[in-house]
Design a protein around this motif. Structure first.
Motif, PDB file in Angstrom:
ATOM      1  N   ALA A  51       0.797  -1.289  -0.095  1.00  0.00           N
ATOM      2  CA  ALA A  51      -0.035   0.024  -0.139  1.00  0.00           C
ATOM      3  C   ALA A  51       0.982   1.297  -0.090  1.00  0.00           C
ATOM      4  O   ALA A  51       0.554   2.252  -0.669  1.00  0.00           O
ATOM      5  CB  ALA A  51      -1.017  -0.069   1.035  1.00  0.00           C
ATOM      6  N   GLY A  52       1.856   1.104   0.802  1.00  0.00           N
ATOM      7  CA  GLY A  52       3.146   2.326   0.644  1.00  0.00           C
ATOM      8  C   GLY A  52       3.553   2.426  -0.437  1.00  0.00           C
ATOM      9  O   GLY A  52       3.816   3.871  -0.959  1.00  0.00           O
ATOM     10  N   PHE A  63       2.170   1.822  -3.662  1.00  0.00           N
ATOM     11  CA  PHE A  63       1.057   2.280  -4.523  1.00  0.00           C
ATOM     12  C   PHE A  63       0.733   3.966  -4.052  1.00  0.00           C
ATOM     13  O   PHE A  63       0.627   4.823  -4.716  1.00  0.00           O
ATOM     14  CB  PHE A  63      -0.216   1.719  -4.380  1.00  0.00           C
ATOM     15  N   PHE A  64       0.808   4.366  -2.826  1.00  0.00           N
ATOM     16  CA  PHE A  64       0.654   5.573  -2.189  1.00  0.00           C
ATOM     17  C   PHE A  64       1.822   6.461  -2.730  1.00  0.00           C
ATOM     18  O   PHE A  64       1.750   7.455  -3.149  1.00  0.00           O
ATOM     19  CB  PHE A  64       0.711   5.620  -0.609  1.00  0.00           C
ATOM     20  N   GLU A  65       3.008   6.090  -2.685  1.00  0.00           N
ATOM     21  CA  GLU A  65       4.357   6.785  -3.113  1.00  0.00           C
ATOM     22  C   GLU A  65       3.974   6.989  -4.633  1.00  0.00           C
ATOM     23  O   GLU A  65       4.417   8.060  -5.209  1.00  0.00           O
ATOM     24  CB  GLU A  65       5.653   5.976  -2.903  1.00  0.00           C
ATOM     25  N   ARG A  66       3.563   6.064  -5.459  1.00  0.00           N
ATOM     26  CA  ARG A  66       3.622   6.428  -6.835  1.00  0.00           C
ATOM     27  C   ARG A  66       2.478   7.180  -7.076  1.00  0.00           C
ATOM     28  O   ARG A  66       2.435   7.998  -8.113  1.00  0.00           O
ATOM     29  CB  ARG A  66       3.372   5.002  -7.560  1.00  0.00           C
ATOM     30  N   ALA A  67       1.229   7.259  -6.424  1.00  0.00           N
ATOM     31  CA  ALA A  67       0.006   8.124  -6.482  1.00  0.00           C
ATOM     32  C   ALA A  67       0.713   9.448  -6.091  1.00  0.00           C
ATOM     33  O   ALA A  67       0.083  10.393  -6.965  1.00  0.00           O
ATOM     34  CB  ALA A  67      -0.777   7.712  -5.503  1.00  0.00           C
ATOM     35  N   GLN A  68       1.503   9.714  -5.165  1.00  0.00           N
ATOM     36  CA  GLN A  68       1.964  11.239  -4.938  1.00  0.00           C
ATOM     37  C   GLN A  68       2.803  11.605  -6.169  1.00  0.00           C
ATOM     38  O   GLN A  68       2.851  12.834  -6.488  1.00  0.00           O
ATOM     39  CB  GLN A  68       2.940  10.975  -3.692  1.00  0.00           C
ATOM     40  N   ALA A  69       3.711  10.786  -6.772  1.00  0.00           N
ATOM     41  CA  ALA A  69       4.434  11.182  -7.813  1.00  0.00           C
ATOM     42  C   ALA A  69       3.497  11.625  -9.204  1.00  0.00           C
ATOM     43  O   ALA A  69       3.765  12.645  -9.883  1.00  0.00           O
ATOM     44  CB  ALA A  69       5.292   9.993  -8.153  1.00  0.00           C
ATOM     45  N   ALA A  79      -4.417  -1.610   1.867  1.00  0.00           N
ATOM     46  CA  ALA A  79      -4.330  -1.247   3.420  1.00  0.00           C
ATOM     47  C   ALA A  79      -5.260  -1.691   4.180  1.00  0.00           C
ATOM     48  O   ALA A  79      -4.864  -1.741   5.533  1.00  0.00           O
ATOM     49  CB  ALA A  79      -4.430   0.349   3.430  1.00  0.00           C
ATOM     50  N   GLU A  80      -6.432  -2.427   3.858  1.00  0.00           N
ATOM     51  CA  GLU A  80      -7.256  -3.179   4.743  1.00  0.00           C
ATOM     52  C   GLU A  80      -6.499  -4.352   5.293  1.00  0.00           C
ATOM     53  O   GLU A  80      -7.271  -4.866   6.285  1.00  0.00           O
ATOM     54  CB  GLU A  80      -8.352  -3.645   3.960  1.00  0.00           C
ATOM     55  N   SER A  81      -5.439  -4.856   4.843  1.00  0.00           N
ATOM     56  CA  SER A  81      -4.721  -5.996   5.240  1.00  0.00           C
ATOM     57  C   SER A  81      -3.959  -5.628   6.782  1.00  0.00           C
ATOM     58  O   SER A  81      -3.799  -4.628   6.749  1.00  0.00           O
ATOM     59  CB  SER A  81      -3.801  -6.344   4.456  1.00  0.00           C
ATOM     60  N   THR A 128       0.748  -1.229   7.194  1.00  0.00           N
ATOM     61  CA  THR A 128       1.105  -0.085   7.938  1.00  0.00           C
ATOM     62  C   THR A 128       0.832   1.341   7.410  1.00  0.00           C
ATOM     63  O   THR A 128       1.086   2.323   8.012  1.00  0.00           O
ATOM     64  CB  THR A 128       2.724   0.019   8.433  1.00  0.00           C
ATOM     65  N   GLN A 129       0.542   1.357   6.384  1.00  0.00           N
ATOM     66  CA  GLN A 129       0.002   2.468   5.744  1.00  0.00           C
ATOM     67  C   GLN A 129      -1.148   3.246   6.120  1.00  0.00           C
ATOM     68  O   GLN A 129      -2.181   2.809   6.620  1.00  0.00           O
ATOM     69  CB  GLN A 129      -0.419   2.507   4.077  1.00  0.00           C
ATOM     70  N   ASP A 130      -1.078   4.595   6.702  1.00  0.00           N
ATOM     71  CA  ASP A 130      -2.361   5.267   7.333  1.00  0.00           C
ATOM     72  C   ASP A 130      -3.279   5.710   6.072  1.00  0.00           C
ATOM     73  O   ASP A 130      -3.000   6.288   5.165  1.00  0.00           O
ATOM     74  CB  ASP A 130      -1.548   6.579   7.612  1.00  0.00           C
ATOM     75  N   MET A 131      -4.554   4.990   6.577  1.00  0.00           N
ATOM     76  CA  MET A 131      -5.530   5.247   5.512  1.00  0.00           C
ATOM     77  C   MET A 131      -5.907   6.574   5.360  1.00  0.00           C
ATOM     78  O   MET A 131      -6.346   7.172   4.165  1.00  0.00           O
ATOM     79  CB  MET A 131      -6.716   4.397   6.252  1.00  0.00           C
TER      80      MET A 131
END
Length: 335
Positions: A17-18, A20-26, A48-50, A54-57
């Motif tokens: 999840a982290g 994908f979040f990093e790529r979404a920020q990019a 992130a539901e797993s 540790t990714q903050d929703m």
């Protein structure tokens, strides 16, 4: 550091999840490709539901709301922002974004109430005052709107010696509506100068997709003001500048996911090559200090390391130039 570098070079990406979040920020912040960012955020939220993630929703929801706002999907953005408001409880950092969505949706009374709540809870409420001024302007209270935005600009200049380009642009809109074209023109020029690090007229080499979104509108408004002031030649120049940026935005192709992965690999390779050069220098210093002249082949190792490192850096630089070069201005491509 080295563990992260090796992951950049060899690990599958994205996989968490982290990631994908990093790529979404990019996608969102570097490329202004909000649709691709939303796709990655959907994947990140699913992962992130797993329990092992540790990714903050809340970070994912906040970025998704920002993307919805940029795509003018204000109802969806408002749903996310209200969810965040419930999550944060009394500490509501998203109230201003909620007010902005309500303003875009025409809910002026609600937007005004949120702005006043935000002003009451902020020590130096310049952003809040500018947004409230826009609400008051939309409600045809033009004098109050101008007083408020003037106060916000004066406070920003006094407290930070800097004024956001958007503040100048919003005041220019209000002044132009009051037919004060000279003052509106000055604010437009300040908005353009503060919203772009590139000199105008802009070229492809200087174009930045993350530049202030108000630049085109400010240039269009500048052209209108110049025409009203009888300065037609300058008005034509301003309009040409606006059209140039508009054309570059229309033809700009954000990086695909494959190119973002290559960029990540290149960042890792840059670090490794730089480390090889540093290690070569250290080996050379050790050899000189301990007087290893009796083993002349000793110095072949640092020379080889330095040569490989420099070659790698040159290759990475060439590939980086290709990634950020003229190919960005091809037709839009899908991921």
């Amino acid at each position: 550091m080295w563990k992260y570098t090796l992951m950049q070079l060899f690990a599958p990406w994205p996989r968490t999840a982290g990631d994908f979040f990093e790529r979404a920020q990019a996608h969102a912040w570097r490329e202004a490709n909000y649709a691709a960012a939303l796709d990655d955020l959907e994947q990140a939220m699913r992962l992130a539901e797993s329990p092992s993630e540790t990714q903050d929703m809340t970070q994912l929801i906040q970025l998704r709301a920002e993307c919805y706002e940029q795509l003018n999907e204000h109802t969806k953005a408002l749903d996310d922002l209200q969810a965040l408001a419930r999550e944060y409880g009394g500490e509501d950092p998203v109230v201003l974004d909620m007010a902005r969505c309500h303003l875009a949706l025409g809910n002026l009374k609600t937007a005004e109430g949120l702005c006043r709540d935000a002003i009451a809870g902020t020590d130096i409420p310049t952003d809040e005052q500018v947004l409230l001024a826009r609400v008051l302007f939309a409600r045809d209270d033009h004098d109050a709107a101008l007083r408020l935005i003037n106060q916000a600009i004066e406070t920003s200049q006094r407290e930070w010696n800097y004024v956001e380009p958007e503040f100048h642009f919003q005041r220019a809109v209000m002044l132009a509506n009051s037919k004060e074209y000279a003052g509106a023109l000055t604010d437009c020029q300040q908005s353009v100068q503060g919203g772009s690090d590139a000199a105008l007229p802009l070229t492809e080499d200087l174009f930045d997709p993350g530049m202030s979104p108000h630049i085109i509108d400010a240039l269009d408004l500048s052209a209108l003001c110049l025409r009203e002031l009888g300065r037609d030649e300058e008005a034509e120049t301003a309009q040409q500048q606006a059209d140039t940026i508009r054309r570059l935005q229309e033809t700009y192709r954000p990086k695909t996911n494959r190119e973002l992965l290559l960029q990540r690999r290149l960042d890792g390779a840059n670090t490794v090559c730089g480390g090889m050069i540093v290690f070569a220098v250290v080996l050379t210093i050790i050899g000189v200090f301990w007087q290893f002249w009796r083993w002349p082949y000793y110095f072949l190792a640092p020379l080889a390391l330095a040569a490989i490192g420099l070659t790698g850096l040159a290759i990475c630089r060439l590939l980086n130039r290709r990634l950020t070069g003229r190919h960005r201005f091809a037709l839009h491509a899908t991921n």
